[in-house]
Design a protein around this motif. Structure first.
Motif, short mmCIF file in Angstrom:
data_model
loop_
_atom_site.label_atom_id
_atom_site.label_comp_id
_atom_site.label_asym_id
_atom_site.label_seq_id
_atom_site.Cartn_x
_atom_site.Cartn_y
_atom_site.Cartn_z
N TYR A 170 0.80 -1.23 0.00
CA TYR A 170 0.00 0.00 0.00
C TYR A 170 0.83 1.27 0.00
O TYR A 170 0.32 2.37 -0.18
CB TYR A 170 -0.92 0.01 1.24
CG TYR A 170 -0.20 -0.42 2.52
CD1 TYR A 170 0.56 0.48 3.26
CD2 TYR A 170 -0.26 -1.74 2.95
CE1 TYR A 170 1.24 0.08 4.40
CE2 TYR A 170 0.41 -2.15 4.10
CZ TYR A 170 1.15 -1.24 4.81
OH TYR A 170 1.83 -1.65 5.94
N GLN A 182 11.12 9.75 12.07
CA GLN A 182 10.47 8.71 11.27
C GLN A 182 11.23 8.48 9.98
O GLN A 182 11.77 9.40 9.39
CB GLN A 182 9.03 9.12 10.95
CG GLN A 182 8.24 8.04 10.24
CD GLN A 182 6.75 8.33 10.22
OE1 GLN A 182 6.28 9.16 9.45
NE2 GLN A 182 5.99 7.66 11.07
N GLU A 219 -0.80 -2.43 11.84
CA GLU A 219 -1.38 -2.42 10.48
C GLU A 219 -2.68 -3.22 10.39
O GLU A 219 -3.64 -2.73 9.82
CB GLU A 219 -0.40 -2.89 9.38
CG GLU A 219 0.97 -2.20 9.38
CD GLU A 219 0.93 -0.68 9.14
OE1 GLU A 219 -0.15 -0.12 8.95
OE2 GLU A 219 2.02 -0.06 9.17
N PRO A 221 -7.19 7.16 7.50
CA PRO A 221 -7.76 6.46 6.35
C PRO A 221 -6.68 5.95 5.41
O PRO A 221 -5.63 6.60 5.26
CB PRO A 221 -8.59 7.55 5.67
CG PRO A 221 -7.96 8.84 6.09
CD PRO A 221 -7.44 8.60 7.48
N PHE A 222 -6.90 4.80 4.80
CA PHE A 222 -6.05 4.37 3.69
C PHE A 222 -6.26 5.38 2.56
O PHE A 222 -7.37 5.82 2.30
CB PHE A 222 -6.48 2.97 3.21
CG PHE A 222 -5.95 2.65 1.84
CD1 PHE A 222 -4.65 2.21 1.67
CD2 PHE A 222 -6.75 2.83 0.71
CE1 PHE A 222 -4.14 1.96 0.40
CE2 PHE A 222 -6.26 2.57 -0.57
CZ PHE A 222 -4.95 2.13 -0.72
N ILE A 227 3.89 8.75 1.20
CA ILE A 227 3.43 7.36 1.41
C ILE A 227 2.08 7.15 0.75
O ILE A 227 1.69 6.05 0.45
CB ILE A 227 3.44 6.96 2.90
CG1 ILE A 227 2.75 8.01 3.77
CG2 ILE A 227 4.84 6.74 3.40
CD1 ILE A 227 2.82 7.69 5.25
N1 5AD Z 1 -2.49 5.38 3.09
C1 5AD Z 1 -2.59 5.69 4.39
N2 5AD Z 1 -1.66 5.37 5.30
C2 5AD Z 1 -0.57 4.72 4.87
N3 5AD Z 1 0.50 4.25 5.52
C3 5AD Z 1 1.34 3.68 4.62
N4 5AD Z 1 0.83 3.77 3.38
C4 5AD Z 1 -0.38 4.39 3.51
C5 5AD Z 1 -1.40 4.74 2.60
N5 5AD Z 1 -1.31 4.45 1.30
C6 5AD Z 1 0.62 4.30 6.97
C7 5AD Z 1 0.94 2.91 7.53
C8 5AD Z 1 2.30 3.12 8.16
C9 5AD Z 1 2.33 4.60 8.44
C10 5AD Z 1 3.69 5.20 8.56
O1 5AD Z 1 1.66 5.16 7.34
O2 5AD Z 1 -0.02 2.56 8.52
O3 5AD Z 1 2.50 2.38 9.33
#
Ligand code: 5AD
Ligand code: FES
Length: 349
Positions: free
Chosen positions: A71, A109, A165, A234-235, A310
């Motif tokens: 992700y 970080q 996670e 949120p993702f 990210i």
């Molecule tokens: N969307 C949201 N959160 C994310 N992380 C990593 N990729 C994504 C994404 N696409 C979060 C993960 C990680 C933190 C540093 O960022 O939970 O542990």
């Protein structure tokens, strides 16, 4: 139906836990129940922390990563990611700037970057702690051995963030490559807590393959682990990952989960995350109103901010730290709270 749902919010408030089935019912509750959850969570936040919102200065010191989480935009296999590392001096300059803005917690970080071996990390920790003995230092640098965690702690690191996670092993395996182990992730969290760190876990809301059952398992895991901090957001899809077409996690569900976590662990430190603010222009304010009590503005030099992507469209990548501080002050004030710059240790002991 409605009154039963609202009863569930009351029950959570009184008993600080619910069954897996009751939790999944709450995820899908009506708007009246959602508002009841929110107001109970806000009340509990105020009972424990007043109107204080803690601020943490985030320093993203390297986006090199040996991991390949499916992700994440800085995953190893993303060839389009422009990599950078801050030097020792640059990291110290970020701390200076943060200190002058009043920050008393720094969060270091990075991706899992082998260049920063244990000696280098220890050197940075020692330098920051001796220059700023009144500050707390948080690490967020991934999975390490017990011995490494212990060395960092002995050098003066106070806190460690490592999101679990997902608490569901099958789900974990769908989000990661074969070389990444769910068991090791949990081992790390247990080691960190045992060593004495104020420890933070957490998860993404709406990640691919996540079900209500997974989310309920996340919450019960968190209740049982009893961390000092919980980071959820949120993702958000990233264009260079396999999940590029997956929809972003829902704001409303993220807010409900923040409230549920506040009610399950009344004293926990709970950030209103940048991810939440990225998908909703009032995400931080809404997060605070739902029970969050921490904000984590970026202290990294503006020249590298865009590179720590990210997920797509991350906010605050063009703003000087001082601007973010002012912006956050105003946002926090608009919901009746105030930013405090003390170390802000967890009361969840
Ligand atoms: N969307 C949201 N959160 C994310 N992380 C990593 N990729 C994504 C994404 N696409 C979060 C993960 C990680 C933190 C540093 O960022 O939970 O542990
Ligand atoms: Fe960075 Fe608002 S928090 S500009």
């Amino acid at each position: 139906m409605c009154s039963t749902m609202t009863d569930l919010a009351e029950k959570l408030y009184k008993e600080q836990t619910l069954s897996k089935r009751e939790l999944t019912e709450l995820f899908n509750c009506d708007t009246d129940t959602a508002e009841r959850l929110r107001s109970l969570a806000e009340k509990v936040r105020i009972e424990n922390y007043g109107c204080d919102i803690y601020v943490r200065g985030l320093i993203e010191f390297s986006n090199y990563c040996k991991r390949d989480c499916l992700y994440c935009g800085i995953r190893r296999s993303n060839q389009n990611c422009e990599r950078y590392r801050l030097s020792f001096d640059e990291i110290m300059e970020c701390c200076d700037e943060g200190y002058n803005l009043g920050f008393r917690t720094f969060v270091l970080q990075s991706g899992e970057d082998p260049y920063y071996d244990d000696d280098k990390i220890c050197e940075i920790i020692t330098a920051i702690k001796s220059k700023y003995p009144d500050c707390a230092l948080t690490l967020s640098i991934g999975e390490k051995s017990y011995d490494s965690y212990k060395r960092f702690y002995d050098c003066g690191a106070d806190r460690y963030l490592l999101r679990h996670e997902t608490a569901n092993k099958a789900h974990y395996e769908k989000l990661h490559t074969k070389s990444q182990s769910f068991e090791n992730r949990i081992r790390c969290l247990k080691d960190l807590k045992q060593i004495g760190y104020q420890t933070g876990c957490g998860f993404m809301v709406g990640s691919p393959y996540q079900t209500d059952e997974c989310l309920a398992e996340d919450l019960l895991f968190i209740k049982d682990f009893n961390p000092h901090m919980v980071g959820i957001g949120p993702f958000i899809s990233h264009k260079d990952t396999v999940f590029k077409d997956h929809p972003n996690g829902p704001v409303e569900l993220t807010l409900k989960l923040l409230s549920i976590i506040r009610l399950m662990l009344p004293k926990v430190l709970l950030p209103a995350t940048t991810a939440l603010a990225t998908i909703d222009p009032r995400g931080r304010e809404k997060g605070i109103m739902a029970g969050a009590n921490v904000v984590m503005p970026n202290l990294s030099p503006v020249s590298v901010r865009k590179k720590y992507q990210i997920y797509d469209n991350k906010i605050c990548t063009g703003d000087e730290s001082a601007m973010c501080k002012n912006c956050l002050d105003l946002r926090v004030k608009s919901v009746g709270c105030k930013i405090v710059t003390s170390r802000g240790d967890s009361k969840n002991v």
